[in-house]
Scaffold this motif. Structure first.
Motif, PDB file in Angstrom:
ATOM      1  N   MET A   1       0.829  -1.207   0.000  1.00  0.00           N
ATOM      2  CA  MET A   1       0.000   0.000   0.000  1.00  0.00           C
ATOM      3  C   MET A   1       0.864   1.257   0.000  1.00  0.00           C
ATOM      4  SD  MET A   1      -3.005  -1.003   2.713  1.00  0.00           S
ATOM      5  CE  MET A   1      -4.443  -1.932   2.210  1.00  0.00           C
ATOM      6  N   ARG A   2       1.936   1.243   0.784  1.00  0.00           N
ATOM      7  CA  ARG A   2       2.817   2.412   0.811  1.00  0.00           C
ATOM      8  C   ARG A   2       3.479   2.619  -0.550  1.00  0.00           C
ATOM      9  NH1 ARG A   2       7.762   2.327   4.901  1.00  0.00           N
ATOM     10  NH2 ARG A   2       8.541   0.891   3.304  1.00  0.00           N
ATOM     11  N   SER A   3       3.889   1.519  -1.207  1.00  0.00           N
ATOM     12  CA  SER A   3       4.509   1.630  -2.527  1.00  0.00           C
ATOM     13  C   SER A   3       3.524   2.178  -3.554  1.00  0.00           C
ATOM     14  CB  SER A   3       5.029   0.259  -2.976  1.00  0.00           C
ATOM     15  OG  SER A   3       6.015  -0.219  -2.097  1.00  0.00           O
ATOM     16  N   LEU A   4       2.275   1.713  -3.497  1.00  0.00           N
ATOM     17  CA  LEU A   4       1.267   2.222  -4.432  1.00  0.00           C
ATOM     18  C   LEU A   4       0.991   3.696  -4.164  1.00  0.00           C
ATOM     19  CD1 LEU A   4      -0.756   1.497  -6.698  1.00  0.00           C
ATOM     20  CD2 LEU A   4      -2.437   1.071  -4.904  1.00  0.00           C
ATOM     21  N   SER A   5       0.957   4.074  -2.905  1.00  0.00           N
ATOM     22  CA  SER A   5       0.743   5.474  -2.570  1.00  0.00           C
ATOM     23  C   SER A   5       1.868   6.354  -3.092  1.00  0.00           C
ATOM     24  CB  SER A   5       0.616   5.630  -1.054  1.00  0.00           C
ATOM     25  OG  SER A   5       0.548   6.995  -0.681  1.00  0.00           O
ATOM     26  N   ALA A   6       3.112   5.877  -2.977  1.00  0.00           N
ATOM     27  CA  ALA A   6       4.248   6.649  -3.489  1.00  0.00           C
ATOM     28  C   ALA A   6       4.176   6.796  -5.006  1.00  0.00           C
ATOM     29  CB  ALA A   6       5.549   5.970  -3.074  1.00  0.00           C
ATOM     30  N   ALA A   7       3.787   5.727  -5.696  1.00  0.00           N
ATOM     31  CA  ALA A   7       3.663   5.805  -7.154  1.00  0.00           C
ATOM     32  C   ALA A   7       2.547   6.750  -7.560  1.00  0.00           C
ATOM     33  CB  ALA A   7       3.411   4.407  -7.723  1.00  0.00           C
ATOM     34  N   TYR A   8       1.454   6.723  -6.835  1.00  0.00           N
ATOM     35  CA  TYR A   8       0.328   7.603  -7.120  1.00  0.00           C
ATOM     36  C   TYR A   8       0.705   9.069  -6.940  1.00  0.00           C
ATOM     37  CZ  TYR A   8      -3.945  10.180  -5.982  1.00  0.00           C
ATOM     38  OH  TYR A   8      -4.934  11.133  -5.913  1.00  0.00           O
ATOM     39  N   LEU A   9       1.385   9.380  -5.831  1.00  0.00           N
ATOM     40  CA  LEU A   9       1.760  10.770  -5.578  1.00  0.00           C
ATOM     41  C   LEU A   9       2.836  11.247  -6.541  1.00  0.00           C
ATOM     42  CD1 LEU A   9       1.804  10.787  -1.671  1.00  0.00           C
ATOM     43  CD2 LEU A   9       0.023  11.663  -3.204  1.00  0.00           C
ATOM     44  N   ALA A  10       3.753  10.362  -6.925  1.00  0.00           N
ATOM     45  CA  ALA A  10       4.810  10.749  -7.850  1.00  0.00           C
ATOM     46  C   ALA A  10       4.268  11.000  -9.252  1.00  0.00           C
ATOM     47  CB  ALA A  10       5.886   9.667  -7.893  1.00  0.00           C
ATOM     48  N   ALA A  11       3.255  10.234  -9.667  1.00  0.00           N
ATOM     49  CA  ALA A  11       2.710  10.387 -11.019  1.00  0.00           C
ATOM     50  C   ALA A  11       1.789  11.575 -11.126  1.00  0.00           C
ATOM     51  CB  ALA A  11       1.973   9.116 -11.429  1.00  0.00           C
ATOM     52  N   GLY A  12       1.206  11.975 -10.001  1.00  0.00           N
ATOM     53  CA  GLY A  12       0.244  13.072 -10.047  1.00  0.00           C
ATOM     54  C   GLY A  12      -0.945  12.753 -10.922  1.00  0.00           C
ATOM     55  N   ALA A  13      -1.287  11.477 -11.010  1.00  0.00           N
ATOM     56  CA  ALA A  13      -2.346  11.062 -11.916  1.00  0.00           C
ATOM     57  C   ALA A  13      -3.705  11.208 -11.255  1.00  0.00           C
ATOM     58  CB  ALA A  13      -2.130   9.603 -12.343  1.00  0.00           C
ATOM     59  N   ASP A  14      -4.702  11.075 -12.075  1.00  0.00           N
ATOM     60  CA  ASP A  14      -6.062  11.069 -11.575  1.00  0.00           C
ATOM     61  C   ASP A  14      -6.273   9.850 -10.686  1.00  0.00           C
ATOM     62  OD1 ASP A  14      -8.725  11.329 -11.098  1.00  0.00           O
ATOM     63  OD2 ASP A  14      -9.366  11.147 -13.181  1.00  0.00           O
ATOM     64  N   ALA A  15      -6.947  10.053  -9.589  1.00  0.00           N
ATOM     65  CA  ALA A  15      -7.164   8.961  -8.646  1.00  0.00           C
ATOM     66  C   ALA A  15      -7.914   7.801  -9.283  1.00  0.00           C
ATOM     67  CB  ALA A  15      -7.918   9.466  -7.417  1.00  0.00           C
ATOM     68  N   LEU A  16      -8.736   8.074 -10.285  1.00  0.00           N
ATOM     69  CA  LEU A  16      -9.498   7.007 -10.912  1.00  0.00           C
ATOM     70  C   LEU A  16      -8.597   5.986 -11.595  1.00  0.00           C
ATOM     71  CD1 LEU A  16     -12.502   8.993 -12.459  1.00  0.00           C
ATOM     72  CD2 LEU A  16     -12.460   7.594 -10.367  1.00  0.00           C
ATOM     73  N   ALA A  17      -7.416   6.420 -12.054  1.00  0.00           N
ATOM     74  CA  ALA A  17      -6.506   5.487 -12.709  1.00  0.00           C
ATOM     75  C   ALA A  17      -5.944   4.459 -11.727  1.00  0.00           C
ATOM     76  CB  ALA A  17      -5.368   6.259 -13.383  1.00  0.00           C
ATOM     77  N   TYR A  18      -5.869   4.828 -10.462  1.00  0.00           N
ATOM     78  CA  TYR A  18      -5.323   3.930  -9.436  1.00  0.00           C
ATOM     79  C   TYR A  18      -6.421   3.244  -8.620  1.00  0.00           C
ATOM     80  CZ  TYR A  18      -0.544   5.551 -10.156  1.00  0.00           C
ATOM     81  OH  TYR A  18       0.693   5.814 -10.684  1.00  0.00           O
ATOM     82  N   GLU A  19      -7.654   3.524  -8.943  1.00  0.00           N
ATOM     83  CA  GLU A  19      -8.746   2.972  -8.152  1.00  0.00           C
ATOM     84  C   GLU A  19      -8.789   1.443  -8.162  1.00  0.00           C
ATOM     85  OE1 GLU A  19     -11.906   2.567  -5.647  1.00  0.00           O
ATOM     86  OE2 GLU A  19     -10.600   4.291  -6.001  1.00  0.00           O
ATOM     87  N   PRO A  20      -8.597   0.768  -9.311  1.00  0.00           N
ATOM     88  CA  PRO A  20      -8.622  -0.706  -9.265  1.00  0.00           C
ATOM     89  C   PRO A  20      -7.546  -1.285  -8.356  1.00  0.00           C
ATOM     90  CG  PRO A  20      -8.881   0.075 -11.517  1.00  0.00           C
ATOM     91  CD  PRO A  20      -8.507   1.274 -10.692  1.00  0.00           C
ATOM     92  N   ALA A  21      -6.320  -0.743  -8.468  1.00  0.00           N
ATOM     93  CA  ALA A  21      -5.242  -1.253  -7.613  1.00  0.00           C
ATOM     94  C   ALA A  21      -5.517  -0.932  -6.151  1.00  0.00           C
ATOM     95  CB  ALA A  21      -3.908  -0.655  -8.053  1.00  0.00           C
ATOM     96  N   ARG A  22      -6.057   0.261  -5.881  1.00  0.00           N
ATOM     97  CA  ARG A  22      -6.364   0.637  -4.493  1.00  0.00           C
ATOM     98  C   ARG A  22      -7.413  -0.293  -3.901  1.00  0.00           C
ATOM     99  NH1 ARG A  22      -9.913   2.143  -1.347  1.00  0.00           N
ATOM    100  NH2 ARG A  22     -11.460   1.970  -3.018  1.00  0.00           N
TER     101      ARG A  22
END
Length: 243
Positions: free
Chosen positions: A128-149
């Motif tokens: 979860m911490r690794s996914l959070s770091a990737a999400y914050l680094a990419a600055g992407a829309d949260a919807l793109a990470y929703e399935p993984a989350r």
């Protein structure tokens, strides 16, 4: 006439009286009490202080990467408390294994299974911490990470609650073992068994889509540290002498 020497009767070393067994039981009992208090305190710290910080709104996807200390402590405390639980189960197995062989084996097996689930849950929290770091680094829309989350959150919850069920069942068996061995006062052991069953019921509701009933956790939250204090001050009751 030759002098007559009467042979003295042979001396046999008479066995010394064995010291009271209470001294033998005091030290392991106090170590067991210290272990109960330690695991109780660390569990409260992790479940009610550290984990709410990481998983609070808006969720771990936005928070976990910025809390590496809390995430690391959650994983370490989970593994440490599980290892202490294994050590306590092994000690009770060694102490009462001959008296209660099947029950002590079942207790050790449950605690070992809880160690495995704690290790898996810790792995998911680090993911979860690794996914959070990737999400914050990419600055992407949260919807793109929703399935993984959603997948990681579901996996973590899917391991977390069975882990707590194993813990509650293990606590119930521990009190049953102490009851059968007359190691602590019988009313305290019976109360512990009932509190363990209530904890199991409270957590098992989550498996059927219901909320955890925190009120049912209160009895175990009282009797568990009380047992630790009792053992720390009084130790285990002496084992009955063989024969």
């Amino acid at each position: 006439m030759k002098p007559q020497f009467s042979a003295a009767a042979p001396l046999h070393d008479a066995p010394l009286p064995r010291p009271a067994a209470s001294h033998d039981a005091a030290a392991p009992g106090r170590w067991l009490g210290a272990g109960l208090l330690l695991t109780f305190g660390l569990g409260i710290c992790s479940n009610f202080q550290l984990q709410p910080q990481v998983f609070a709104a808006p969720g771990f996807l936005s928070r976990a990467a910025g809390m590496p200390l809390q995430v690391g402590l959650i994983v370490l405390l989970g593994l440490f408390t599980a290892l202490v639980g294994v050590a306590m189960a092994a000690a009770l197995r060694g102490w009462y294994g001959a008296q209660q062989p099947l029950l002590s084996r079942c207790y050790v097996a449950l605690v070992a299974a809880a160690l495995a689930t704690s290790l898996f849950e810790g792995t998911l929290v680090l993911a979860m911490r690794s996914l959070s770091a990737a999400y914050l680094a990419a600055g992407a829309d949260a919807l793109a990470y929703e399935p993984a989350r959603a997948l990681l959150a579901g996996l973590r919850n899917g391991v977390h609650f069975p882990d707590k069920l194993l813990g509650g069942l293990g606590v119930t068996l521990m009190y049953l073992l102490l009851y059968r061995a007359a190691a602590i006062p019988r009313p305290l052991a019976v109360t512990g068994m009932l509190a363990g069953v209530l904890q199991w019921i409270a957590v098992a509701r989550e498996l059927f889509g219901l909320d955890v009933m925190h009120a049912l956790l209160l009895p175990l939250g009282l009797v568990y540290p009380l047992t630790g204090l009792w053992l720390l001050l009084r130790g285990l009751a002496p084992r009955p002498a063989a024969g």
